[in-house]
Write a protein that holds these residues in place. Structure first.
Motif, PDB file in Angstrom:
ATOM      1  N   ILE A   1       0.887  -1.165   0.000  1.00  0.00           N
ATOM      2  CA  ILE A   1       0.000   0.000   0.000  1.00  0.00           C
ATOM      3  C   ILE A   1       0.928   1.219   0.000  1.00  0.00           C
ATOM      4  CG2 ILE A   1      -1.731   1.314   1.286  1.00  0.00           C
ATOM      5  CD1 ILE A   1      -2.750  -1.313   2.441  1.00  0.00           C
ATOM      6  N   VAL A   2       0.804   2.029  -1.040  1.00  0.00           N
ATOM      7  CA  VAL A   2       1.760   3.125  -1.232  1.00  0.00           C
ATOM      8  C   VAL A   2       1.019   4.461  -1.234  1.00  0.00           C
ATOM      9  CG1 VAL A   2       3.584   4.028  -2.747  1.00  0.00           C
ATOM     10  CG2 VAL A   2       3.118   1.572  -2.704  1.00  0.00           C
ATOM     11  N   TRP A   3       1.566   5.417  -0.512  1.00  0.00           N
ATOM     12  CA  TRP A   3       1.048   6.780  -0.542  1.00  0.00           C
ATOM     13  C   TRP A   3       1.851   7.548  -1.588  1.00  0.00           C
ATOM     14  CZ3 TRP A   3      -3.112   9.162   1.193  1.00  0.00           C
ATOM     15  CH2 TRP A   3      -3.136  10.555   1.248  1.00  0.00           C
TER      16      TRP A   3
ATOM     17  N   TYR B   1       7.136   8.665  -2.966  1.00  0.00           N
ATOM     18  CA  TYR B   1       6.322   7.565  -2.462  1.00  0.00           C
ATOM     19  C   TYR B   1       6.640   7.258  -1.009  1.00  0.00           C
ATOM     20  CZ  TYR B   1       6.398   7.033  -7.510  1.00  0.00           C
ATOM     21  OH  TYR B   1       6.334   7.273  -8.847  1.00  0.00           O
ATOM     22  N   THR B   2       5.600   6.882  -0.262  1.00  0.00           N
ATOM     23  CA  THR B   2       5.804   6.362   1.085  1.00  0.00           C
ATOM     24  C   THR B   2       5.098   5.017   1.144  1.00  0.00           C
ATOM     25  OG1 THR B   2       5.580   8.629   1.863  1.00  0.00           O
ATOM     26  CG2 THR B   2       5.542   6.894   3.542  1.00  0.00           C
ATOM     27  N   ILE B   3       5.848   3.991   1.482  1.00  0.00           N
ATOM     28  CA  ILE B   3       5.216   2.668   1.600  1.00  0.00           C
ATOM     29  C   ILE B   3       4.570   2.593   2.980  1.00  0.00           C
ATOM     30  CG2 ILE B   3       5.595   0.175   1.623  1.00  0.00           C
ATOM     31  CD1 ILE B   3       7.804   0.609  -0.408  1.00  0.00           C
ATOM     32  N   LEU B   4       3.247   2.494   2.991  1.00  0.00           N
ATOM     33  CA  LEU B   4       2.516   2.447   4.270  1.00  0.00           C
ATOM     34  C   LEU B   4       2.414   1.017   4.777  1.00  0.00           C
ATOM     35  CD1 LEU B   4      -0.401   4.901   3.380  1.00  0.00           C
ATOM     36  CD2 LEU B   4       1.739   5.424   4.557  1.00  0.00           C
ATOM     37  N   GLY B   5       2.328   0.081   3.852  1.00  0.00           N
ATOM     38  CA  GLY B   5       2.215  -1.322   4.247  1.00  0.00           C
ATOM     39  C   GLY B   5       2.815  -2.201   3.172  1.00  0.00           C
ATOM     40  N   ARG B   6       3.379  -3.309   3.584  1.00  0.00           N
ATOM     41  CA  ARG B   6       3.965  -4.253   2.612  1.00  0.00           C
ATOM     42  C   ARG B   6       3.901  -5.657   3.197  1.00  0.00           C
ATOM     43  NH1 ARG B   6       9.336  -1.937   3.567  1.00  0.00           N
ATOM     44  NH2 ARG B   6       9.520  -1.624   1.329  1.00  0.00           N
ATOM     45  N   THR B   7       4.091  -6.641   2.327  1.00  0.00           N
ATOM     46  CA  THR B   7       4.075  -7.996   2.850  1.00  0.00           C
ATOM     47  C   THR B   7       5.393  -8.288   3.569  1.00  0.00           C
ATOM     48  OG1 THR B   7       3.822 -10.326   2.372  1.00  0.00           O
ATOM     49  CG2 THR B   7       4.823  -9.003   0.637  1.00  0.00           C
ATOM     50  N   LEU B   8       5.269  -9.006   4.665  1.00  0.00           N
ATOM     51  CA  LEU B   8       6.457  -9.352   5.444  1.00  0.00           C
ATOM     52  C   LEU B   8       7.069 -10.658   4.930  1.00  0.00           C
ATOM     53  CD1 LEU B   8       5.013  -8.529   8.984  1.00  0.00           C
ATOM     54  CD2 LEU B   8       6.373  -7.051   7.478  1.00  0.00           C
ATOM     55  N   ASP B   9       6.338 -11.349   4.065  1.00  0.00           N
ATOM     56  CA  ASP B   9       6.874 -12.606   3.514  1.00  0.00           C
ATOM     57  C   ASP B   9       6.422 -12.772   2.061  1.00  0.00           C
ATOM     58  OD1 ASP B   9       4.141 -13.582   4.118  1.00  0.00           O
ATOM     59  OD2 ASP B   9       4.870 -13.670   6.176  1.00  0.00           O
TER      60      ASP B   9
ATOM     61  N   ASP C   1      -0.866  -2.366  12.353  1.00  0.00           N
ATOM     62  CA  ASP C   1      -0.116  -1.811  11.216  1.00  0.00           C
ATOM     63  C   ASP C   1      -0.761  -2.226   9.887  1.00  0.00           C
ATOM     64  OD1 ASP C   1       0.825  -4.306  10.376  1.00  0.00           O
ATOM     65  OD2 ASP C   1       2.489  -4.234  11.793  1.00  0.00           O
ATOM     66  N   LEU C   2      -0.187  -1.738   8.812  1.00  0.00           N
ATOM     67  CA  LEU C   2      -0.800  -1.962   7.498  1.00  0.00           C
ATOM     68  C   LEU C   2      -0.075  -3.045   6.701  1.00  0.00           C
ATOM     69  CD1 LEU C   2      -1.391   1.818   6.687  1.00  0.00           C
ATOM     70  CD2 LEU C   2      -3.052   0.165   7.553  1.00  0.00           C
ATOM     71  N   ASN C   3       0.777  -3.798   7.397  1.00  0.00           N
ATOM     72  CA  ASN C   3       1.531  -4.838   6.692  1.00  0.00           C
ATOM     73  C   ASN C   3       0.698  -6.102   6.472  1.00  0.00           C
ATOM     74  OD1 ASN C   3       3.857  -3.304   6.466  1.00  0.00           O
ATOM     75  ND2 ASN C   3       4.511  -3.844   8.536  1.00  0.00           N
ATOM     76  N   PHE C   4       1.171  -6.889   5.535  1.00  0.00           N
ATOM     77  CA  PHE C   4       0.507  -8.158   5.198  1.00  0.00           C
ATOM     78  C   PHE C   4       1.441  -9.323   5.514  1.00  0.00           C
ATOM     79  CE2 PHE C   4      -0.762  -4.886   2.180  1.00  0.00           C
ATOM     80  CZ  PHE C   4      -2.140  -4.992   2.157  1.00  0.00           C
ATOM     81  N   SER C   5       0.861 -10.506   5.638  1.00  0.00           N
ATOM     82  CA  SER C   5       1.666 -11.724   5.736  1.00  0.00           C
ATOM     83  C   SER C   5       0.824 -12.852   5.162  1.00  0.00           C
ATOM     84  CB  SER C   5       2.001 -12.020   7.198  1.00  0.00           C
ATOM     85  OG  SER C   5       2.454 -13.351   7.300  1.00  0.00           O
TER      86      SER C   5
END
Ligand code: KG4
Ligand code: ZN
Length: 381
Positions: free
Chosen positions: A173-175, A182-190, A237-241
């Motif tokens: 998820i990118v702002w 760009y600011t990465i607000l959330g990303r996958t951890l795996d 947080d906005l991260n995924f796994s």
């Protein structure tokens, strides 16, 4: 101005020609059939295929763009390797700049596009623009056709916006404040969402790439049939796994093995529908969480998984509670990897004169992050 754009970041050799931000032609030579036999992308095979196809793809893209007159005979084949480096006769002098994906992606694959773009930029003395592949996906819902109309209905560019990228290599998820900011607000951890679909599809014996097959079977399945976890759902947080989901599926599918053989036609559609529901639920939960603290002017959705109609329905349904924020999905042909999106970003970087400073030293960057945007170039003095 005319841009020739190249993307060889994974298993598609892609070349596009744009006039400003309008697409004149797009050629994608897919390697799916080759990698299918191995159950995933084999990097060195991808490199060899890119090397074979890059020259013919360039020729075909130029031919389809309308830049050449009928007098120019270009062979419309994509299979011959002999055309490598044979560009004499092509009107490359009409091109104003070359744009190329230099990361992130598979190193041996990226290398082919970067090398070709450097050769062309040097031979024809054109500016070279290095584009981040994810930047391409962020803007792919904003590509226009040759008449200047957006492919995506009701599209328009308004900053700041949010972008949800869901592909085989990325879930982010990118702002977006501006092009290059760009600011990465959330990303996958795996694992990425597409990667999870691909791996779980393989566990079910559905072949590669899994996402499209899962969508196909899910259409006739019951999404409530299997209870699958929604990892990170309750985390603030906005991260995924997605690796936990993959492990749960592994155990479930092992238990179902005997039944699967007996009752494939019932189990597989139900499992695929439940799997999609779990993956897409997580995507929506995190996107909605983002909207609690961020007020974008619009949202773009890109990457290979975003071609999925069930995902589109879920996100559209959710966004009904936010009628002031339009959600723009890339046209299906620009969800998967393509050079059109690279040329689109390339055009805006060209306007800002963000040229590669030293063409010879541009190298592929397999792990390039969005924060790295702009490091390879500076405004022309
Ligand atoms: O964007 P992309 O072509 O390559 C990357 O940059 O990773 O995305 C490829 C991914 C694969 O994981 C594939 O399974 C997934 O997109 N995909 C789909 C569908 N078609 C392709 N996922 C869900 N539904 C689909 N119809
Ligand atoms: Zn991609």
């Amino acid at each position: 101005m005319y841009i020739l754009a190249i993307d060889t970041s994974c298993d598609d050799t892609s070349v596009a020609i744009l006039k400003d931000d309008c697409l004149l032609s797009s050629v994608v030579s897919s390697q799916v059939e080759i990698h299918k036999q191995w159950g995933g992308v084999v990097p060195n095979l991808a490199r060899m295929e890119h090397e074979k196809n890059i020259g013919p793809c360039i020729e075909l893209a130029i031919r389809k763009s309308g830049l050449v007159g009928a007098h120019l005979h270009v062979r419309p084949t994509l299979s011959s390797g002999e055309e490598q480096g044979r560009h004499s006769g092509l009107p490359l002098h009409l091109i104003d700049a070359i744009a190329v994906t230099y990361g992130p992606g598979l190193a041996p694959a990226l290398q082919v596009g970067v090398k070709k773009a450097k050769e062309l930029a040097i031979e024809y003395n054109k500016p070279l623009i290095a584009v981040n592949h994810i930047e391409g996906h962020i803007f792919s819902a904003l590509i226009k056709n040759r008449k200047g109309n957006f492919y995506t209905k009701n599209a328009g560019l308004e900053y700041p916006f949010l972008s949800l990228i869901v592909s085989g290599g990325h879930t982010e998820i990118v702002w977006v404040d501006d092009i290059g900011k760009y600011t990465i607000l959330g990303r996958t951890l795996d694992d990425a969402a597409g990667e999870a679909l691909d791996k779980i599809a393989r566990l079910l014996g559905l072949g590669y790439p899994g996402g499209a097959v899962v969508e196909h079977f899910a259409k006739s399945g019951n999404r409530k049939a299997y209870d699958l976890p929604r990892p990170m759902k309750t985390k603030d947080d906005l991260n995924f796994s997605f690796s936990g989901l993959k492990t749960s599926c592994l155990y479930q599918i092992q238990k179902l093995e005997a039944e699967l053989k007996e009752n494939f036609k019932k189990i597989v559609p139900d499992y695929c529908a439940s799997l999609q529901e779990a993956v897409f639920d997580i995507l929506w939960i995190k996107l909605e969480k983002t909207l609690k603290t961020h007020k974008p002017k619009m949202i773009t959705v890109g990457g290979g998984v975003s071609v999925n109609l069930e995902l589109r329905r879920k996100l559209r349904r959710g966004m009904k509670d936010y009628p002031e924020i339009p959600i723009l999905f890339s046209d299906p042909k620009f969800c998967m990897d393509n050079a059109a999106m690279i040329g689109f970003v390339g055009y805006y970087l060209y306007l800002r004169k963000k040229y590669v400073i030293n063409i010879n030293s541009l190298d592929r960057k397999p792990t390039l992050s969005l924060a790295g945007c702009g490091e390879a170039f500076e405004p022309k003095k």
